[in-house]
Design an enzyme around this catalytic site. Structure first.
Site, mmCIF file in Angstrom:
data_model
loop_
_atom_site.group_PDB
_atom_site.id
_atom_site.type_symbol
_atom_site.label_atom_id
_atom_site.label_comp_id
_atom_site.label_asym_id
_atom_site.label_seq_id
_atom_site.Cartn_x
_atom_site.Cartn_y
_atom_site.Cartn_z
ATOM 1 N N ARG A 63 0.863 -1.182 0.000
ATOM 2 C CA ARG A 63 0.000 0.000 0.000
ATOM 3 C C ARG A 63 0.893 1.222 0.000
ATOM 4 N NH1 ARG A 63 -2.118 3.821 3.408
ATOM 5 N NH2 ARG A 63 -4.307 4.324 3.117
ATOM 6 N N SER A 74 -12.541 -2.781 2.536
ATOM 7 C CA SER A 74 -12.635 -2.070 3.814
ATOM 8 C C SER A 74 -14.082 -1.723 4.108
ATOM 9 C CB SER A 74 -11.838 -0.764 3.752
ATOM 10 O OG SER A 74 -10.478 -1.023 3.537
ATOM 11 N N LYS A 96 -2.845 6.219 9.248
ATOM 12 C CA LYS A 96 -3.654 6.763 8.164
ATOM 13 C C LYS A 96 -4.435 7.947 8.703
ATOM 14 C CE LYS A 96 -4.603 2.155 6.365
ATOM 15 N NZ LYS A 96 -5.661 1.289 5.837
#
Lengths: 222, 205
Positions: free
Chosen positions: B37, B106, B135
Site C-alpha cells: 500500500r 474495507s 492513516k
C-alpha cells in the site's frame, strides 16, 4: 470450390488513430456539475474523431471509474477514442478503448501483455525513452514539452522542434507533439514528422470548443 | 482462494524508503499476508516493489495483495487486491481479476459489509478499531464492539485493522476477528521481525 479468405470474417480492427488528442482539464471533482470532461466530450459527436485522454490525478479511483463510465459511451459512439491515464484497470472496467502511460508507469511491455486489447500510448521526454518504448509494441508516443507551457514545467525546459524531429525520425510508430501546442503551432510539428498533436489548455474554453477542434483539425493531415 | 484463520497481515507503511525490506522482516517473523500500500508511489516503483515482495511471499508461502491498484495486481498476477470504499467497485475488480482472486474490502458498518459480501468480496477489512496515526482518518474509531455485528452479516473472514498493537490484539480476536492487519505495530518497531512474531503468538492464543 470457392475459398473465402478468413480475413474477410475478421472484425474490423482500428488501424488509423485520430491525429488530435484532447487532454482532460485535471480539475475534475467529485461533485463538480456538470464537470469539464462531461461538457468537453459532449461536443465530440459533432467533430472529427479525437483521442480524449482522461488524466485526473486529484480524484480517487472510484470517482475516476464512474467518470470514465459516464463519458466512455459518447466518446466511442462518436468514433473518438477514450484513453485513461495510467490505470488500464479502469480502462478495461469502464469500456475505454485505450490507456495512456506516463513515463513513470509500470513497464509498457508488461502493460501491453496484460491488456492486449487496449490501444496503448506513452509519454516520453527523451529520445532514449522513445527508442525503448518503440520496442515495447506501443501504438503511439507523446513527446514533449515541445514548446514552453506552465503545466509541463515539472518535465523541464521545452525540448523544441529539432528534438521532436529526431524522435519522429527514430521511431516507426505515430508521435504526438505536446506542450504549448496551439492551432498556430500545430503545422510546424507536423512538418517535423509528428503524426498529430495534443493539448489541454486550448480546450478549456467550452463555448469555443467545437471551433477550436475544427481549427486544430484543419492543420492536420486528413 | 481463502484466508487462513488467525491471520496476520502486514501492510507496508507510506514513508519508509523501501517497503521491500519491511516486508522481508515481517515475513521472516511469520506474517501470512503482505499488502503493498503506497498511495503516493509512481506506477514504476510500485511495480518493482510488487515483483520483489511477491517473490518473498512465494518463498514464505504467504499471500501477496496490492492496495487499490488492480492494474498492478493484474500485471503481476498478485493473489489479489484490497479495496477501500473510494476504490474500484468490488464487482468491477472481480470481473477483471477472476473468481479465484482474493479481494478484500474495507468496511466500517454492517451495511457496507453486506454490500461487499453480496458483490463478491473474499474478506472484509474492518476498522478502524482504535485511533491510528498510520492513516489520516476523518471518522471516529468503531471499537471492538463493532466487529461482531459486522462479522455476522456474512460468512466472510473479518480482518480487523486500525491501531492494533500487542496490547490490544487479544481483545480484538476475542471480539470476533479472524485476523488482524497492522502497519506501524511492525513498521515502527525497532525489530519488525520480533514484533511480528509477538503479534502472531498473541493472536494464536
Amino acid at each position: 470450390m470457392v475459398i473465402v479468405p478468413e480475413i474477410a470474417f475478421m472484425p474490423e480492427k482500428r488501424t488509423t488513430l485520430p491525429r488530435l488528442m484532447m487532454v482532460s482539464s485535471g480539475n475534475e471533482h467529485l461533485h463538480s456539475n456538470p464537470g469539464v470532461a462531461l461538457s468537453q466530450t459532449g461536443v465530440l459527436g459533432r467533430s472529427a474523431p479525437v483521442i480524449f485522454q482522461l488524466r485526473e490525478k486529484g480524484i480517487d479511483t472510484g470517482t475516476l471509474y464512474r467518470l470514465s463510465c459516464l463519458i466512455a459511451p459518447a466518446i466511442e459512439a462518436s468514433g473518438s477514442i477514450l484513453c485513461i491515464n495510467e490505470r488500464f484497470d479502469i480502462a478495461l472496467a469502464s469500456g475505454a478503448a485505450g490507456v495512456h502511460l506516463p513515463e513513470s508507469s509500470a513497464p509498457p511491455d508488461v502493460v501491453r501483455k496484460t491488456a492486449p486489447s487496449l490501444i496503448t500510448g506513452r509519454s516520453v521526454h527523451s529520445l532514449a525513452s522513445a527508442l525503448a518504448d518503440a520496442e515495447a509494441g506501443l501504438d503511439y508516443l507523446l513527446f514533449g514539452p515541445v514548446f514552453h507551457t506552465p503545466s509541463k514545467e515539472p518535465f523541464g525546459p521545452p525540448q523544441g522542434l529539432v528534438k521532436l524531429r529526431e524522435v519522429c525520425r527514430s521511431v516507426s510508430i505515430p508521435v504526438f507533439a505536446v506542450g504549448g501546442i496551439t492551432p498556430e503551432r500545430s503545422p510546424a510539428c507536423i512538418e517535423q514528422g509528428a503524426y498529430g498533436v495534443a493539448a489541454l489548455a486550448p480546450f478549456l474554453d467550452l463555448p469555443k470548443l467545437p471551433d477550436t477542434i475544427n481549427r486544430f483539425q484543419s492543420t492536420l493531415p486528413a | 482462494m481463502t484466508l487462513p484463520r488467525r491471520l496476520l497481515c502486514f501492510i507496508t507503511d507510506e514513508d519508509s524508503s523501501c517497503p521491500v525490506e519491511l516486508a522481508r522482516m515481517a515475513l521472516a517473523g511469520g506474517a501470512g499476508m503482505v499488502q503493498l500500500r503506497r498511495k503516493k508511489a509512481y506506477g514504476r516503483e510500485l511495480y518493482e516493489w510488487a515483483v520483489r515482495i511477491q517473490e518473498l511471499c512465494r518463498q514464505n508461502r504467504a499471500i501477496f495483495i496490492v492496495n487499490d491498484r488492480v492494474d498492478i495486481a493484474l500485471a503481476m498476477h498478485a493473489d489479489g487486491v484490497h479495496l477501500g470504499q473510494q476504490d474500484l467497485p468490488v464487482e468491477a475488480a472481480r470481473h477483471l481479476l477472476g473468481k479465484d482472486a482474493l479481494i478484500g474490502v474495507s468496511v466500517s458498518s454492517p451495511e457496507e459489509a453486506a454490500s461487499a459480501a453480496h458483490l463478491g468480496a473474499s474478506y472484509l477489512g474492518v476498522g478502524h478499531i482504535y485511533m491510528t496515526g498510520s492513516k489520516e482518518k476523518s471518522t471516529e474509531p468503531i471499537g471492538t464492539a463493532s466487529i461482531r455485528p459486522i462479522s455476522q452479516v456474512s460468512a466472510l473472514p473479518v480482518i480487523a485493522i486500525g491501531g492494533i498493537t500487542r496490547d490490544n490484539a487479544s481483545l480484538v480476536m476475542k471480539a470476533g476477528a479472524s485476523g488482524i492487519a497492522v502497519i506501524s505495530a511492525i513498521s515502527a518497531n525497532r525489530n519488525p521481525e520480533v514484533a511480528t512474531r509477538e503479534l502472531i503468538t498473541i493472536i494464536r492464543q
